[in-house]
Design a protein around this motif. Structure first.
Motif, short mmCIF file in Angstrom:
data_model
loop_
_atom_site.label_atom_id
_atom_site.label_comp_id
_atom_site.label_asym_id
_atom_site.label_seq_id
_atom_site.Cartn_x
_atom_site.Cartn_y
_atom_site.Cartn_z
N LYS A 1 3.55 1.74 -1.24
CA LYS A 1 4.50 1.80 -2.36
C LYS A 1 3.55 1.93 -3.56
CE LYS A 1 6.88 -0.99 -5.91
NZ LYS A 1 7.46 -2.71 -6.76
N ALA A 2 2.00 1.89 -3.83
CA ALA A 2 0.66 1.98 -4.52
C ALA A 2 0.54 3.75 -4.04
CB ALA A 2 -0.17 0.79 -4.28
N TRP A 3 0.44 4.41 -2.83
CA TRP A 3 -0.04 5.59 -2.73
C TRP A 3 1.25 6.02 -3.20
CZ3 TRP A 3 3.38 8.37 0.68
CH2 TRP A 3 2.28 9.55 1.25
N THR A 4 2.41 5.99 -2.87
CA THR A 4 3.85 7.09 -3.18
C THR A 4 3.81 6.70 -5.15
OG1 THR A 4 4.76 5.60 -1.55
CG2 THR A 4 6.34 7.43 -3.79
N GLN A 5 3.28 5.41 -5.99
CA GLN A 5 3.51 5.35 -7.71
C GLN A 5 1.89 6.58 -7.54
OE1 GLN A 5 2.44 0.89 -7.93
NE2 GLN A 5 4.71 1.17 -8.52
N ARG A 6 0.39 7.31 -6.89
CA ARG A 6 -0.68 7.13 -7.43
C ARG A 6 0.53 8.66 -7.39
NH1 ARG A 6 -2.94 3.61 -3.59
NH2 ARG A 6 -3.07 5.49 -2.63
N LEU A 7 1.27 9.49 -6.57
CA LEU A 7 1.83 10.61 -6.35
C LEU A 7 3.11 10.98 -7.64
CD1 LEU A 7 2.21 10.98 -3.05
CD2 LEU A 7 0.77 11.53 -3.48
N GLU B 1 2.33 9.66 -10.58
CA GLU B 1 1.46 9.88 -11.75
C GLU B 1 0.58 10.99 -11.55
OE1 GLU B 1 0.88 7.75 -14.35
OE2 GLU B 1 2.59 6.42 -13.44
N GLN B 2 0.45 11.61 -10.39
CA GLN B 2 0.15 13.11 -10.57
C GLN B 2 1.54 13.61 -10.86
OE1 GLN B 2 -2.07 13.76 -6.81
NE2 GLN B 2 -3.01 11.45 -6.77
N GLU B 3 2.43 14.03 -10.33
CA GLU B 3 3.21 15.05 -10.29
C GLU B 3 3.54 15.06 -11.98
OE1 GLU B 3 7.13 15.15 -8.28
OE2 GLU B 3 7.28 13.78 -9.95
N ASN C 1 0.92 -1.20 0.02
CA ASN C 1 0.39 -0.22 -0.01
C ASN C 1 0.90 1.33 -0.36
OD1 ASN C 1 -1.92 -1.62 0.20
ND2 ASN C 1 -2.63 -1.60 2.46
#
Length: 342
Positions: free
Chosen positions: A291-297, A299-301, A289
């Motif tokens: 890792k997934a949270w960081t990956q979402r950030l 992608e937003q970046e 989770n």
């Protein structure tokens, strides 16, 4: 009965050893790929140095035909090699930094500060340049190359503007590097990578190593990765003053580091699961989770720039997530009779 019990103990010991040994295999595979990239970097930096030497280190001559295209090709190849090597290292940094035998390599490769910065984690090497200059404890090798190749450290640049990426305009990083410094920094990065591989081959991993590395590294998610992201050009844009972590977002570095934490934990997961299946699941899910949270950030970046205020809020959330996972890892270690320091 005693024979059966002894055989079970031997089998369990072998299974445990095999589990942590997969961590070493993963480490060596990634480092071999990193070494291939740093070798390419050395070759490209060497060609750029030779071009500069032939021009008498008159960098303005390098911006003119016929030298310009060859110079651009060498620098683009050097950048591509660095961009390949850096994430490979980030994907094993959690292992390297957390194992006592290997930890100094992390200091010198990626985490260490320069003597001038006055940190309590200063690199242990001086950098000898081919023109006779010696830079005393100048900072970590990945940062030296980045600061030179993209001109984010003024002292590492020639100061001469040049469209390195060939996009027809002068933008971020469009400066010619100081050729002797780039050559020396690339060679140091390559040498350190080779030394790390040699040391890693002698490492005999244990569950104690794995839990120690996890307890030391997972808590760095916010105070290291998110903190330096907050002060980089990915958040501050042109206001950023740091010389490193400006080419690849530290969010990406954090994703890669979490990958190394996952690989570390996979080496001991079967042992934890045998003692407490629910706790094992919580740790696996916690890392997944995070890792997934960081990956979402990340992608937003790609679509927007976070403000410093937003970055500060995210830093706190990341710290809370990592702290919770660390607590469970320490609990799992205790179940196996392993004491770790936080």
């Amino acid at each position: 009965m005693r024979l059966w019990f002894a055989l079970v103990v031997i089998a369990l010991g072998a299974a445990q050893a095999q589990g942590v040994e997969t961590v070493k295999s993963y480490l060596l595979e990634r480092l071999a790929a990193q070494k291939s990239a740093t070798s390419q970097l050395v070759a490209a930096a060497g060609r750029y140095f030779e071009a500069a030497r032939k021009a008498g280190f008159d960098y303005r001559r390098l911006t003119q035909a016929p030298a310009a295209e060859a110079v651009r090709a060498s620098l683009k190849e050097a950048r591509a090699a660095w961009i390949k090597a850096s994430p490979l290292y980030e994907s094993v940094e959690g292992i390297v930094a957390g194992v006592e035998l290997l930890a100094e390599f992390d200091l010198n490769l990626d985490a260490g500060a320069s003597q001038a910065e006055g940190s309590d984690a200063v690199v242990s090497f001086d950098l000898e340049l081919p023109d006779g200059r010696v830079l005393k404890k100048p900072g970590n090798a990945f940062g030296l190359v980045e600061g030179s190749l993209w001109g984010t450290e003024r002292a590492f640049s020639s100061g001469v503007a040049f469209d390195v990426d060939g996009d027809g305009r002068l933008g971020f990083g469009d400066r010619l590097p100081d050729a002797p410094l780039l050559k020396a920094a690339a060679e140091k990065l390559d040498q350190l990578t080779a030394g790390l591989i040699a040391a890693a081959k002698t490492w005999k991993p244990t569950a104690q190593d794995v839990f120690g590395a996890l307890a030391a590294n997972v808590p760095t998610a916010a105070p290291v990765f998110l903190e330096r992201w907050k002060t980089s050009r990915f958040v501050l844009g042109d206001r950023a003053t740091r010389r490193d972590f400006n080419v690849i977002s530290s969010l990406s570095d954090l994703v890669d580091n979490i990958t190394s934490w996952q690989r570390l934990y996979e080496g001991v997961s079967p042992q934890v699961r045998a003692k407490d299946a629910a706790l094992d699941t919580q740790i696996l899910e916690g890392l997944r989770n995070l890792k997934a949270w960081t990956q979402r950030l990340l992608e937003q970046e790609k679509k927007r720039r976070f403000t410093p205020e937003q970055a500060e809020i995210l830093l706190k959330e990341g710290d809370d997530r990592a702290t919770a996972i660390t607590g469970k890892i320490v609990q799992a270690a205790a179940l196996l009779g392993i004491r770790v320091e936080q």
